[in-house]
Design a protein around this motif. Sequence first.
Motif, mmCIF file in Angstrom:
data_model
loop_
_atom_site.group_PDB
_atom_site.id
_atom_site.type_symbol
_atom_site.label_atom_id
_atom_site.label_comp_id
_atom_site.label_asym_id
_atom_site.label_seq_id
_atom_site.Cartn_x
_atom_site.Cartn_y
_atom_site.Cartn_z
ATOM 1 N N PRO A 84 -4.764 50.728 3.124
ATOM 2 C CA PRO A 84 -5.137 49.765 2.069
ATOM 3 C C PRO A 84 -6.646 49.586 2.024
ATOM 4 O O PRO A 84 -7.337 49.707 3.047
ATOM 5 N N GLY A 120 -6.445 44.660 1.915
ATOM 6 C CA GLY A 120 -5.257 44.674 1.083
ATOM 7 C C GLY A 120 -5.558 45.119 -0.315
ATOM 8 O O GLY A 120 -6.704 45.382 -0.719
ATOM 9 N N THR A 134 -2.231 45.009 8.031
ATOM 10 C CA THR A 134 -3.172 45.625 7.096
ATOM 11 C C THR A 134 -4.562 45.677 7.697
ATOM 12 O O THR A 134 -5.275 46.697 7.612
#
Length: 2008
Positions: A232, A262, A324
């Motif tokens: 991400p 993210g 993440t």
Amino acid sequence: MAVSGDVSLSDLRPGQLALSVRTLLAELHEGLFHSQLLLTKATSHPDIKTTTAGVRPFSGSESTNFRCKCDPLKLHQVIPQKVNVEFENTNITLSMHSQKRYVHLNWTLKSLKVDYSRDEEQPPLKAFSPDVKNSIHGLLLSQSRQRIICLNTLKTLLQVSCSSLCIHVLITCIVHYRQQEFSHWLDLFSWEQLTHRKTAHRKKRFPLLDVPFTVSSLVSNVNVSVQLGDTPPFALGFISSSSLDMSQQISLSLDHFWWRVGQGSHIQQAPHPPGKHVWGEALILDSFTLQVKGIQHLFDSQLSLSGDITYHILQGLQLEVSETCTLCLSRLLSLLKLRRAQNSLAPEPSTMQELPSRLPPVLKLALKLQDTNVFTLSNVAGAVALRVDTVGACGSAESSQVSVEGVALVVLKTLTESMEPCYPADQASSPILSLSSLTVSYQKNACILEVRSQDALAMQWTPSDHMFLYQHVCESRSCWSTLSVVVDTKQKEAASESLAPSSVGSLNMCVDLANAQLTAHVAEQNFVVIRADALSISKQRGATHVKAPRLVFNFDGNDIFSFSEPEVHMLDEPPDELQQHRARFPFLTTPRNHAWLFSFPTLTVEFPYQYNFSRTFDKAISVQKWLKSLHRGVAQPSETERLPPDLFFRIGQFSFVFLDDVFEIKLRDNYELMKDESKESAKRLQLLDRKVAELRKQHGELLPARKIEELYASLERKHIEIYIQRSRRLYANTPMRKSLLTWTLTQLELVALADQSLHGPERIRQLLREIDGVSPFPRDGLPLVVQWCRAIRFKLSAFLVRIRDYPRYLFEIRDWELSGRLIGTEQDGQLRGRRKEVVQLGQPWGEVTVHRNMPPLKFYYDLSSTISLYTIVWGPCWDPAWTLIGQAVDLLTKPTADPSPLLTWWDKSRLLLHGCWHMDIDQANLHQLATEDPYNTTENMHWEWNKLNFAWNPGQFVFKGDMDVNVRTASKYDDICFLHLPNLCMTLDLQWLCHGNPHDHHAVMLCCAENVADVTSGQPHDSYRAFRSENLNLSITMDLNQNSDRGPCQPRILLYSSTLRWMQNFWATWTSVSRPICRGKLFHSLRPSRKKLGQHYKQMSYTAAFPQLQVHYWASFAQQRGVQLECSKGHVFTRGAQRLIPQAGTVMRRLISEWNVTQMVSELSLVTVHLMSSTSDETADHQINAQVKKTHLLSLSSLSYQRQSNRIEEEVDSKDESNAFYTHKLCLVDLRASWTTTNRNIAFGLYDGYKKAAVLKRNLSTEALKGLRIDTQLEAKKLKRSMSTYSSSAPPSTPVIPATIRPEKSQNEGTSMLQKLIEETDKFVVFSEEDAGVSDQLCGIAACQTDDVYNRNWCIELVNCQMMLRGTETAGCVLVSAAKAQLLQCEHHPAWYNDTLKQKTTWTCSLDCMQYFATMEPNPSEQEDLQLWLEVKNIEEHRQRNLDTVQELMESGQAVGGMVSTTTDWNQPSQVQETQQVQRIISRCSCRMYYIGYSHDIDPELATQIKPPEIRDRHEKEDLLKKQAGAVDTFTLIHNELEISTNPVQYAMILDIVNNLLLHVEPRRKEHSEKKQRVRFQLEISSNPEEQRSSILHLQEAVRQHVAQIRRLEKQIYSNIRVSLRGDELSDINLRLQNQLNQEKTDLQMKSEELNILIRCFKDFQLQRANKMELRKPPEDVSVVRRTEIYFAQARWCLTEEDGQLGIAELELQRFMYSKLNKSDDTAEHLLELGWFTMNNLLPNAAYKVVLRPQSPCQSGRQLALRIFSKVRPPVGGISVKEHFEVNVVPLTIQLMYQFFKRMMGFFFPGRNVEEEEVGDEEDKFRLVTTGVVKPRQLSEDSIAGLGPSKGVTQGINRTAGVRRSFRKPPEHPVDDIDKMKERAAMNNSFIYIKIPQVPLCVSYKGEKSSVDWKDLNLVLPCLEYHNNTWTWLDFAMAVKRDSRKALVAQMIKEKLRLKPAVVSESRGKVAEGKADSSVQQQEEDEKARLLIGLSTNDKSSSKKSIFSRRK
């Protein structure tokens, strides 16, 4: 482009250089980077590769060379003075071919300016001081219209002077980096060359600048977004950043730094909102400030940092840890990681070698964090937020300190918003952890770590939160492991872990928390709170100490466990005290063990009312099991397992409390307040009454009535106000009682020692077999889940258990010490023995199932203890409170999940407790409360043991010691030891009746409800089926034959009638049915009631053996009447069985318990019973002394008693009594009984007192008014306990022949009958059964031979028994003996008798070899009370024996009239003692006696099976012949043949005994009958007879009030005696109270009798009314209440002289029957019938041997020779009234001699002169009358004295008037006139009607020497009738003689005239013989006439002389 510059030609030094480029456009292709020029350049530096290949340490010489090459002076000369470079509008394009297309990278630069200048005036040595300015504007790096780098502004300024060095940087930029798009551009560069170059530069050293420098930078609006491949994207940036570096200080500040990860993070967003956290922002830093002071020699690598101070200030830190972030960070680190696989480890050895040469750094660090928030984000479990308001840290080389304020840990289960507010810690919503402040300090020199907190630490724990935290921790560890792989930190962690144990072991730690609280929510509504105040934990080497002023365990908001000042010591080396405890156990092998010491000055356990602790606790255990399974690691087996620690508990005071219901507490307190206020208000009312009375005296009628009413009304209001005020202040001074149960331990010390010999599963299994040897061990082994064994020892000073605020402790134990082994095991439940518990974890996990082991924890023990005092107090009055305690205990333990029925407490104890327990108790007490008041302390039964040795073995309890049983009551009978048993060994054996082995508890395996279907096979499931006890057989053995060092001591029993009544009340109290307490739907308690242990017994046996026994029974405290029993060695055995009978009806009721004694065997030897009497009054002191007069009642050499249960119904022939079965069998050997007037009075007094008490108790009971239940349609049934068939349709008096056929007799029965015949051949008596049919007509025999017997109750056999009878008015005694005697008692079915339901009881007595003996002395002996007994040889059956002694030779054998010697001692014969002889007055004979008694007391079991009487039609005539006689108490005596010989003294003695001793009738019977009849009339005429019920209830209440008043007076007298008062005052008070008590007793007796009559009549009326009957008995109908029958088949009576040898007459009687009927109106009917009689004259030289005989010969059948009937009314004025007297005689033959008549009159009427002439005229005949119509002058003393000894009142005698004056006892008391009147009245009889029918007589008479003789004179005695005469019996005889003489005169004259002519004619024929003879015969005839009829030939006047009088 423009280039300009200048150069100094003199020294060729550059002066100024300028470059300006505008609008530069360039395009570069990828081929440029792959050109050979760059590759050759790279390969032209082999030294780089060499250096890279072989890395070596950087030496100092190389550093010197490098310095030389880089000389600053030369460099100063080469660089121009000013340099200006400017680029504008520059555009560079890079292009490459990628993925079949061309990609272009554009580099656009708007402006680039670089300015360099230096001062020329500086000295040469310090000439290098330039100024460098650099500025970049509008730098843009883009690709395909996507911006990569956007740099707005970049400004740098470098200023160097001789005194300072300044660097200023200003940057503003935006970066967008995409790895997928930009990575192929990076591959164009030669990164290996750059890497090698860095390696080469790393070897170089920077030049040393010894000048202060300043670095300042300002970076603002930096935004960098990175997207690395498939990871991400993330972005980071900050708004502003500034830094300032100086020589002595470094300052760095950063504002609004953020790192966002993210999707969408690369998109530029608005600035971070203040006070909130946006999800996806991995790092947020609002403000960061770093200051470092005191930096010296920054670039000197050989010197160290010294005196440095560093300040860190962070504000608004937000850190987010998520998967993440980890992916982004790990990918970034992996990309930025340099490829140093080989050369990264090369410099480390030199570094490690150079580290020791450096000095340790001396730093001072200061850190401050504000508004810190740490978030962990999970993909499945929400987020966790940690909030820290302020963190302050300061550290130095010596110490460090960290202070934290405002800490909160919050779990965010669901993330619904994109951002989360960041509140301060005190405003956090539902934090898991909250802490206001915390300080951590570390002292390096002392190695001490201190953690202190002045504020509260609060933790909120739930399984869901724990799962969230667990998930986040796991994900965080996964993230860290991912990063550690990238960073490669595993080796560093391993190195740190290797060093950690040593450092931690030497670390001293101290933790102080002001207030710590942990709240664990184990369920949705259940939680546990652990709260500690000022918790202190200190850890030192080898010891850990934990203490706190207060520690509380709170469950669901209730403080359950409270510890005051707890302390815990965990020691590696045990203290000496613990070693001493270990040395006391010889079986321990481990010398030392680490120990944990617990000290609690006060420990309180308190459970609120109706709090379900088990639910919360079970939930907590399930959560603990879940946590254990969640965090269970892989167990690594260790070679040597460490022993568990030794535990030592020291508790000052332990308190366990169940709280009571507040409503109940206030209710009772209010009730007590109302009672007290009622008394106080009554006092105030009395005071007002006195005041009003005084006012009325003063004012009289002037006092207004309204004023008085107002006064009383105001007083009433005042009462209400005072009550309200007192109610409000009720708990102001005294706190309210709270506890329901309080268990207190003081000074408790408990030691639990672990040892290698007690550790390990196999060793524990071996110990189980050793301790619990009776239980079979499983063959397949015993899998255990929990097993531990400890050597325990504890001691305490007091063990107290109190219920509510009752004044007595339930348990009281003092100075208790215990030691031994204790084992705890929990068997593995396998698969089916595990229940499932669900723990709710919430979303997203839902719920988790925990498997719980179901088998319970069992305890095995081998203990011994010593106790100084052990006291137990219990009573049924405590049962309600105990029921509440049981309900509270049920809430402590969760019931098992097994669907089987619950185990009772005794089976549960058998399942859980195994082993042996021995106790040595100095004094043990058991108090059984006897009242319904739980606050009573005076009424109890006290069982006291001294020096008790108690053993609790499997299935057995053994008690050894001295036992006393006392009655404690607030009366004169207090502290009475009624049972004293020394040297007692009492054993209680418990036999549990189970389907399997009662000891096989290992086979019990519980099963959860889910697995029941797999186990059961159709029947109800029961896991305890084989182990559960169906019943219990209890065996109690009491052995008093134990050897004792203190010598023999006699067991004693002391009883009073009041004590027995007290015991009856005690038994009634203990057997009363307890009421349900807090049960039913209202109280949410629908569980079935628990089974009582008393209902679990099936059989109970009792065995007692004693060497001797003494029993005293007194009727009262004054010891006026009593019984004493003494016996030698004895043995008693009894066995009883219990039967539980269900009650009829649809309502569920308790089972009725019925105990039946199945067997009882008793053997006693040398038993003596005395009756005791005393003249002391009721106020006398209690003592048993010599002043008490003892009289012998009975004694025997041996007693054998046997009782067995009633057999199942069997057919027994009523005629064969030998084969009949009897419930009670009693055999008495050598019975010696005494029955005197004294004994009779004492015995009747004892029985009367018992009867009255029983009647009073029955009438005051609640069952008194409950009538019998009659089933009107009941058919004839057989009762379960009946011994023969019974037909209820037949009348009770009609015999019913059984339908069954009796089986033939066996051979044994025939042999026994033959043996009996052989034995009877030696008997002295032979009886002919010719007239036996007459005896069958007796009512007593007929009533005893009915077949309605349902219970043959008693069979009493007596061997060689004798009884001494002593009369009232005569001296001497009569001895009655029998060789064999048998007494049988049978109980018959209840039946209706004259409309009254009664139950019949019959007694049958048979006596064999019966003899009567009597004394001979005419004068009373000096030793009147001396007991005379016959020897056994004179009692037993006669056998041929040798006459060995002279005395036996002198005795008269076995004939009647023989003399027999007596003895007075028990075992000594008569030869040893000089005793008098007695005469056998009745020889050996047999006797049968029958007694039939009827009672109103009906067995309740039989009452339900009674058929109602048949109702006869009113018009149907009653058959008088078939009329039922009714229920009449009957006594029948039958003698077959009697040989009697008596002298006058013995005859008088027998009359005295019969009248005054045997035929004693209660004098108050008539009064009682009249009262009963009056009540019957009232019930009959009453319109509503049920109204009598209310009167009965009122009378019952009155009687109860009398009983209560008597009890109150006794208590008051008792309290007065206990209180020390003055002698006179005490005596006066007690005398007054005693008089009042006596009056109350008298009133109680009167009302009790009235109540008894009323209840009995009311019950009869109820029964009659229930069956629709009327009161049939007319007022004039009088019933028979008693019948007495005496029958002699043949009797021979010899009347002797006083010497007993010379005979006077012999009277022979046949078929003699005497019957007496006592009726309800106190009248009596006497009937004497005689079949045949004869009287022989035994005087020497008697002319007629037969004196009297019937004229007809002896005939059998119903022909009677004599019949005498007398009907007697109740006495009037003491004079017996004969209503009807009739004599019927057959024709008689009388041959009488005057001498015989004289002797007979002297025999029957001693003291009467029969030779006196009688008064013949009518006037003087009244002189024969002693009472009646008598002239007054005849009553004077002179007239009475003038009558002489043969006249007046002295002439009359009563029934015993034949007693001579010399035979009578002297009066014990002075005789007054009243006594004389009573005596005179008793001597007379009032004859209302007398009838003697005519009797033909044949008379022969012979007078004295000169008297004439008559022979065969036929006379007829006319019918004589008398009316209303008051005579004595002698007067009656004289009247009959007188009237008979008058009637016979004419007959004699006629007979005379008939005889005279014959004489004349005869004389005429003999004239020749001589006139002289004729004159002589005539003279003789005249003499006969004169003598017989009173006529003389010379005197014709009527003579009044008697025909039997002597001639004068």
